[in-house]
Design an enzyme around this catalytic site. Structure first.
Site, PDB file in Angstrom:
ATOM      1  NE  ARG A  45      -3.707  -2.434   0.250  1.00  0.00           N
ATOM      2  CZ  ARG A  45      -3.457  -3.635  -0.246  1.00  0.00           C
ATOM      3  NH1 ARG A  45      -2.350  -3.855  -0.935  1.00  0.00           N
ATOM      4  NH2 ARG A  45      -4.300  -4.638  -0.070  1.00  0.00           N
TER       5      ARG A  45
ATOM      6  CB  SER B  13      -9.205  -1.785   3.987  1.00  0.00           C
ATOM      7  OG  SER B  13      -9.669  -3.048   3.566  1.00  0.00           O
TER       8      SER B  13
ATOM      9  CD  GLU C 245      -3.215  11.550  -0.376  1.00  0.00           C
ATOM     10  OE1 GLU C 245      -2.525  12.563  -0.568  1.00  0.00           O
ATOM     11  OE2 GLU C 245      -3.509  10.740  -1.281  1.00  0.00           O
TER      12      GLU C 245
END
Length: 334
Positions: free
Chosen positions: A166, A234, A332
């Protein structure tokens, strides 16, 4: 250049969490050649610029005093290579899941495990999206991006992108690059990736559609539909801990999922930690932890970033107190 949209443009429908949000200006980018002019104009006007694709892995604040550029470039093509290799090239504004289903319809292997991940093609390498035993970097060839530092278009290979779990160079240098085109390596004579436990029972698979259908069924059974109940999938990374910490955790929690990594570290399940901490289904005002999957935070309607971040902090603190494991946010902050 595409004309700017109305002042104080509503972005509530441009993020899968459905958070109340707006931007002073919004501009729809339909051709990557518009980017240099956009940034030049923004600099002349003294305005900051941020890019937004599908809004699937971001947390928007209530208002942005700048320009939000909405990536809407379209286009995809295939180049046939030797031994059944196929190079897929797609523009950043293409919808990721639509691209996956299109490649599967062509009988191409490679992306079927990544079906139903929300967002756009341009965002995929930034997050190095992954699911069910496959990460984007496993299929990656190269990409083109506009480098805001140099004002030029650059081509980056896998090493340049510094992919990890990720993670990518785009997270290390946020705001520098605007991904415009992504190229992925697929196969006509590929084999299914069935290492993930819930796919291992598929047996003999002769077409990627069968894997894709199984992945879609798994995701829909576990994850709420963001179009019905706002979420970003997630919300926390699966924590990766040292071998020492992992072994001690395993002794204390023998039924907990734990996955040994090639470098000796151990990956734990964030969803298991949250559920065992008693937070599955927990609700705080307009936000909560999904009743279907503890790793997903949801917006029941009308929530703001403040509401969501307060919930996230509560989850992190509760898991830390219960297991001495630190969770890290995945979406983010914009």
């Amino acid at each position: 250049m595409t004309s700017p949209m109305p002042l104080n443009f509503d972005l509530t429908g441009h993020n899968t969490l459905g958070l109340r949000a707006s931007t002073h200006y919004a501009r729809r980018i339909e051709d990557a050649s518009e980017l240099p002019e956009l940034f030049a104009q923004a600099e002349r006007d003294g305005l900051p610029v941020r890019l937004l694709g599908g809004g699937s892995n971001v947390i928007l604040g209530e208002h942005y005093e700048g320009i939000t550029a909405l990536m809407a470039t379209r286009g995809k093509s295939l180049s046939e290579g030797a031994d059944g290799a196929v190079l897929l090239e797609a523009q950043a504004g293409e919808t990721w899941h639509d691209l996956v289903t299109w490649t599967v319809a062509q009988g191409l292997w490679g992306l079927e495990n990544l079906a139903l991940i929300p967002g756009t093609v341009g965002a995929a390498p930034i997050q190095n999206i992954g699911a069910y035993g496959v990460e984007l970097c496993d299929r990656f060839h190269s990409l083109d991006a506009y480098d805001r530092t140099t004002g030029s278009v650059v081509t980056l290979g896998a090493a340049d992108c510094r992919f990890a779990y990720r993670h990518s160079v785009f997270k290390e240098q946020p705001g520098r690059y605007v991904v415009t085109t992504v190229r992925l390596q697929l196969k006509r004579n590929g084999e299914p990736e069935l290492s993930y436990r819930e796919l291992s029972g598929l047996g003999s698979v002769d077409h990627p559609a069968r894997v894709m259908d199984a992945v879609i069924a798994l995701r829909t059974s576990k994850l709420p539909d963001w179009r019905v109940l706002g979420n970003a999938g997630s919300f926390f990374h699966n924590p990766i801990v040292s071998a020492t910490v992992g072994r001690a955790f395993g002794v204390a929690n023998p039924t907990a999922p734990a996955y040994a990594q090639a470098d000796g570290t151990i990956k734990l399940s964030a969803g298991w930690l949250i559920e065992q901490a008693g937070l599955k289904g927990y609700r705080s005002g307009p936000v909560g932890v999904s009743e279907r999957h503890a790793l997903v935070l949801v917006n029941y309607g009308g929530a703001t970033r403040t509401d969501l971040m307060a919930l996230a902090e509560h989850v992190v603190e509760t898991v830390q107190q219960r297991f001495a494991i630190a969770l890290k946010r995945e979406p983010e902050l914009l």
